[in-house]
Design a protein around this motif. Sequence first.
Motif, PDB file in Angstrom:
ATOM      1  N   ILE A 176     -14.611 -78.657  20.201  1.00 20.17           N
ATOM      2  CA  ILE A 176     -13.870 -79.320  19.118  1.00 20.17           C
ATOM      3  C   ILE A 176     -14.156 -80.819  19.093  1.00 20.17           C
ATOM      4  O   ILE A 176     -14.388 -81.402  18.027  1.00 20.17           O
ATOM      5  CB  ILE A 176     -12.361 -79.071  19.291  1.00 20.17           C
ATOM      6  N   ALA A 177     -14.139 -81.449  20.259  1.00 18.99           N
ATOM      7  CA  ALA A 177     -14.382 -82.896  20.307  1.00 18.99           C
ATOM      8  C   ALA A 177     -15.760 -83.241  19.763  1.00 18.99           C
ATOM      9  O   ALA A 177     -15.930 -84.242  19.047  1.00 18.99           O
ATOM     10  CB  ALA A 177     -14.233 -83.400  21.743  1.00 18.99           C
ATOM     11  N   GLU A 178     -16.765 -82.427  20.077  1.00 23.35           N
ATOM     12  CA  GLU A 178     -18.120 -82.699  19.593  1.00 23.35           C
ATOM     13  C   GLU A 178     -18.239 -82.466  18.094  1.00 23.35           C
ATOM     14  O   GLU A 178     -19.037 -83.131  17.419  1.00 23.35           O
ATOM     15  CB  GLU A 178     -19.114 -81.821  20.353  1.00 23.35           C
ATOM     16  N   LEU A 238     -10.911 -70.289  11.454  1.00 26.11           N
ATOM     17  CA  LEU A 238      -9.646 -70.760  10.890  1.00 26.11           C
ATOM     18  C   LEU A 238      -9.068 -71.907  11.703  1.00 26.11           C
ATOM     19  O   LEU A 238      -8.622 -72.923  11.149  1.00 26.11           O
ATOM     20  CB  LEU A 238      -8.651 -69.598  10.828  1.00 26.11           C
ATOM     21  N   GLY A 239      -9.061 -71.765  13.030  1.00 26.13           N
ATOM     22  CA  GLY A 239      -8.494 -72.818  13.867  1.00 26.13           C
ATOM     23  C   GLY A 239      -9.218 -74.141  13.715  1.00 26.13           C
ATOM     24  O   GLY A 239      -8.582 -75.202  13.602  1.00 26.13           O
ATOM     25  N   ARG A 240     -10.541 -74.091  13.686  1.00 23.66           N
ATOM     26  CA  ARG A 240     -11.302 -75.331  13.540  1.00 23.66           C
ATOM     27  C   ARG A 240     -11.089 -75.952  12.162  1.00 23.66           C
ATOM     28  O   ARG A 240     -10.988 -77.176  12.033  1.00 23.66           O
ATOM     29  CB  ARG A 240     -12.779 -75.049  13.784  1.00 23.66           C
ATOM     30  N   THR A 264     -15.123 -83.488   5.094  1.00 21.34           N
ATOM     31  CA  THR A 264     -15.029 -82.030   5.091  1.00 21.34           C
ATOM     32  C   THR A 264     -16.413 -81.388   5.075  1.00 21.34           C
ATOM     33  O   THR A 264     -16.671 -80.419   5.805  1.00 21.34           O
ATOM     34  CB  THR A 264     -14.210 -81.561   3.883  1.00 21.34           C
ATOM     35  N   ALA A 265     -17.315 -81.917   4.246  1.00 18.39           N
ATOM     36  CA  ALA A 265     -18.657 -81.335   4.145  1.00 18.39           C
ATOM     37  C   ALA A 265     -19.414 -81.454   5.463  1.00 18.39           C
ATOM     38  O   ALA A 265     -20.074 -80.500   5.902  1.00 18.39           O
ATOM     39  CB  ALA A 265     -19.435 -82.024   3.023  1.00 18.39           C
ATOM     40  N   ALA A 266     -19.326 -82.598   6.124  1.00 16.52           N
ATOM     41  CA  ALA A 266     -20.017 -82.778   7.406  1.00 16.52           C
ATOM     42  C   ALA A 266     -19.439 -81.852   8.465  1.00 16.52           C
ATOM     43  O   ALA A 266     -20.179 -81.239   9.256  1.00 16.52           O
ATOM     44  CB  ALA A 266     -19.916 -84.234   7.854  1.00 16.52           C
ATOM     45  N   TYR A 267     -18.139 -81.726   8.501  1.00 17.46           N
ATOM     46  CA  TYR A 267     -17.485 -80.894   9.511  1.00 17.46           C
ATOM     47  C   TYR A 267     -17.855 -79.421   9.323  1.00 17.46           C
ATOM     48  O   TYR A 267     -18.183 -78.721  10.290  1.00 17.46           O
ATOM     49  CB  TYR A 267     -15.970 -81.079   9.407  1.00 17.46           C
ATOM     50  N   ILE A 268     -17.824 -78.920   8.088  1.00 13.73           N
ATOM     51  CA  ILE A 268     -18.157 -77.516   7.828  1.00 13.73           C
ATOM     52  C   ILE A 268     -19.632 -77.258   8.132  1.00 13.73           C
ATOM     53  O   ILE A 268     -19.996 -76.195   8.655  1.00 13.73           O
ATOM     54  CB  ILE A 268     -17.812 -77.143   6.380  1.00 13.73           C
ATOM     55  N   LEU A 281     -21.417 -78.711  10.437  1.00 13.16           N
ATOM     56  CA  LEU A 281     -21.537 -78.614  11.888  1.00 13.16           C
ATOM     57  C   LEU A 281     -20.923 -77.316  12.417  1.00 13.16           C
ATOM     58  O   LEU A 281     -21.418 -76.743  13.399  1.00 13.16           O
ATOM     59  CB  LEU A 281     -20.876 -79.824  12.554  1.00 13.16           C
ATOM     60  N   MET A 282     -19.863 -76.837  11.776  1.00 13.31           N
ATOM     61  CA  MET A 282     -19.324 -75.529  12.144  1.00 13.31           C
ATOM     62  C   MET A 282     -20.358 -74.428  11.897  1.00 13.31           C
ATOM     63  O   MET A 282     -20.530 -73.513  12.716  1.00 13.31           O
ATOM     64  CB  MET A 282     -18.055 -75.241  11.336  1.00 13.31           C
ATOM     65  N   TYR A 283     -21.031 -74.511  10.763  1.00 14.65           N
ATOM     66  CA  TYR A 283     -22.084 -73.544  10.422  1.00 14.65           C
ATOM     67  C   TYR A 283     -23.217 -73.601  11.449  1.00 14.65           C
ATOM     68  O   TYR A 283     -23.698 -72.567  11.929  1.00 14.65           O
ATOM     69  CB  TYR A 283     -22.581 -73.853   9.020  1.00 14.65           C
ATOM     70  N   LEU A 284     -23.634 -74.809  11.812  1.00 14.97           N
ATOM     71  CA  LEU A 284     -24.685 -74.982  12.810  1.00 14.97           C
ATOM     72  C   LEU A 284     -24.256 -74.413  14.157  1.00 14.97           C
ATOM     73  O   LEU A 284     -25.025 -73.714  14.826  1.00 14.97           O
ATOM     74  CB  LEU A 284     -25.014 -76.465  12.941  1.00 14.97           C
ATOM     75  N   ASP A 285     -23.032 -74.703  14.566  1.00 15.88           N
ATOM     76  CA  ASP A 285     -22.531 -74.200  15.840  1.00 15.88           C
ATOM     77  C   ASP A 285     -22.525 -72.675  15.860  1.00 15.88           C
ATOM     78  O   ASP A 285     -22.905 -72.053  16.862  1.00 15.88           O
ATOM     79  CB  ASP A 285     -21.116 -74.734  16.069  1.00 15.88           C
ATOM     80  N   ARG A 286     -22.125 -72.067  14.765  1.00 17.84           N
ATOM     81  CA  ARG A 286     -22.076 -70.601  14.711  1.00 17.84           C
ATOM     82  C   ARG A 286     -23.473 -70.001  14.837  1.00 17.84           C
ATOM     83  O   ARG A 286     -23.666 -69.010  15.551  1.00 17.84           O
ATOM     84  CB  ARG A 286     -21.427 -70.165  13.393  1.00 17.84           C
ATOM     85  N   ARG A 287     -24.449 -70.598  14.194  1.00 19.58           N
ATOM     86  CA  ARG A 287     -25.816 -70.079  14.275  1.00 19.58           C
ATOM     87  C   ARG A 287     -26.410 -70.293  15.664  1.00 19.58           C
ATOM     88  O   ARG A 287     -27.201 -69.469  16.135  1.00 19.58           O
ATOM     89  CB  ARG A 287     -26.692 -70.730  13.209  1.00 19.58           C
ATOM     90  N   MET A 288     -26.075 -71.386  16.315  1.00 19.77           N
ATOM     91  CA  MET A 288     -26.574 -71.593  17.670  1.00 19.77           C
ATOM     92  C   MET A 288     -25.971 -70.573  18.636  1.00 19.77           C
ATOM     93  O   MET A 288     -26.613 -70.175  19.604  1.00 19.77           O
ATOM     94  CB  MET A 288     -26.272 -73.020  18.145  1.00 19.77           C
ATOM     95  N   ARG A 289     -24.754 -70.135  18.369  1.00 25.20           N
ATOM     96  CA  ARG A 289     -24.108 -69.179  19.258  1.00 25.20           C
ATOM     97  C   ARG A 289     -24.669 -67.769  19.102  1.00 25.20           C
ATOM     98  O   ARG A 289     -24.773 -67.041  20.094  1.00 25.20           O
ATOM     99  CB  ARG A 289     -22.595 -69.157  18.992  1.00 25.20           C
ATOM    100  N   ILE A 290     -25.015 -67.362  17.887  1.00 25.72           N
ATOM    101  CA  ILE A 290     -25.382 -65.956  17.684  1.00 25.72           C
ATOM    102  C   ILE A 290     -26.849 -65.764  17.329  1.00 25.72           C
ATOM    103  O   ILE A 290     -27.337 -64.632  17.365  1.00 25.72           O
ATOM    104  CB  ILE A 290     -24.511 -65.315  16.582  1.00 25.72           C
ATOM    105  N   GLU A 291     -27.566 -66.819  16.996  1.00 24.19           N
ATOM    106  CA  GLU A 291     -28.961 -66.679  16.583  1.00 24.19           C
ATOM    107  C   GLU A 291     -29.937 -67.496  17.422  1.00 24.19           C
ATOM    108  O   GLU A 291     -31.133 -67.455  17.169  1.00 24.19           O
ATOM    109  CB  GLU A 291     -29.124 -67.077  15.112  1.00 24.19           C
ATOM    110  N   GLY A 292     -29.437 -68.260  18.377  1.00 27.81           N
ATOM    111  CA  GLY A 292     -30.338 -69.077  19.182  1.00 27.81           C
ATOM    112  C   GLY A 292     -31.042 -70.141  18.367  1.00 27.81           C
ATOM    113  O   GLY A 292     -32.215 -70.446  18.622  1.00 27.81           O
TER     114      GLY A 292
END
Length: 405
Positions: free
Chosen positions: A110-112, A321-323, A377-381, A383-394
């Motif tokens: 979250i902090a990052e 949702l939490g993020r 909001t656009a920057a945060y979302i 980065l959320m999208y990027l984080d999700r892809r790094m977690r499941i797609e490498g």
Amino acid sequence: MTDPNIPENPWKNPHSVPPEPSMTSPESPKFQGFTAPAAPQNSPAAKYGSTAQPQWGTSEQTPPPHDPSQSLPEQAGPWSTTPQDQQWAGAQSWVQAARPGIIPLRPLNIAELFEGTFRAIRSNPVVMFGFSVAIMAVLAFLNAFLNYWFFGSFLNYLENPTGSVDDMLTEVAAGFSHLIVGGIGVQFLTFIATSVLQGILAMSVSEAVLGRLITFGEAWDRMRPHVVSILGATFMVSLISGIPVAFMVLILVICIFIGQFEIWISVLIGIIGVIALLLFMLFLAMRLIYTPTIVAIEGQKVFPALKRSWELTRGAFWATLGRYVLITLAIAAASGVISTVISTFGALLMIVMPPAIAMVVLNFISTLLTAIVIPLTAAYITLMYLDRRMRIEGLATRLAQAASM
């Protein structure tokens, strides 16, 4: 003009379930272990046995029986994967992840996410804030003009009545209808501007992740072929998320009908139904939250982007949702403080200038504040999208390769 050494689009969807990223360096040969060199035939070691330790191992002596309790655990290389943690593609590799831009190329906490959001804005303020302010200033001026046209005429008519009450009501009704039509036009322009703006901001953030700066002209050149798609994607997300509203109207009709006989049943059905539909609306909004970002960064069309967002958020609804709630609360808190200042300023304006002009100024400032909310909001979302892809797609591996070119 893009650099031929840079991959065309490191963010592109692999279109299939990608294999787990191999973390073995392709340049380094595989480790085969060391082989003890054979002793020369006439050497003392061959005649009398091994009295000195060989350089790379032992002699041809039979090793003692293997004792599992005494053996050391097999060491995994820093780039290897384990069956227990394939999704992370080797947890050791994230300890010193590459950081070519605003965030480290590994799953984010979250902090990052918050730090990366503000780094994205500081790294390219002209595109992230300058263009947003310019667009929203135009929309704020149009909105303020409509409000002045209606409220100014209405207040002047109240101060200097020149006809009967019926004439006044007719003038007010005509002015209100013009205000509604004009307001719909302004909202339509706002929808177009904010949708395109979110796509441009997502592109700017994606480049900042790779340590690059993108100008507004470059962002627009890349965004222009996808304008229709991102407008359609934003509209479809709003439409799908708003489907429960139609059911709310149906519940209201049912409650009115039942209320003629049993009021408490009508109230109970209304409360339960509204809460359930609001939760369903929130569920749809979170599952489709990445759709505009996918269109802008991956270049997908509307319906493939909807499907892609649904797949990315599968199994991660509560985390998403939490993020999103955290950034919403942070922005709401900051907006509340600013709104308090604006309200105090507006009260002073009402004293020193005509009420119609004061209302227009306040409306202009309130609309202009959207230029601060949209980039955050656009920057945060993104980065959320990027984080999700790094977690499941490498994705981190591909981004590190693209950043190094």
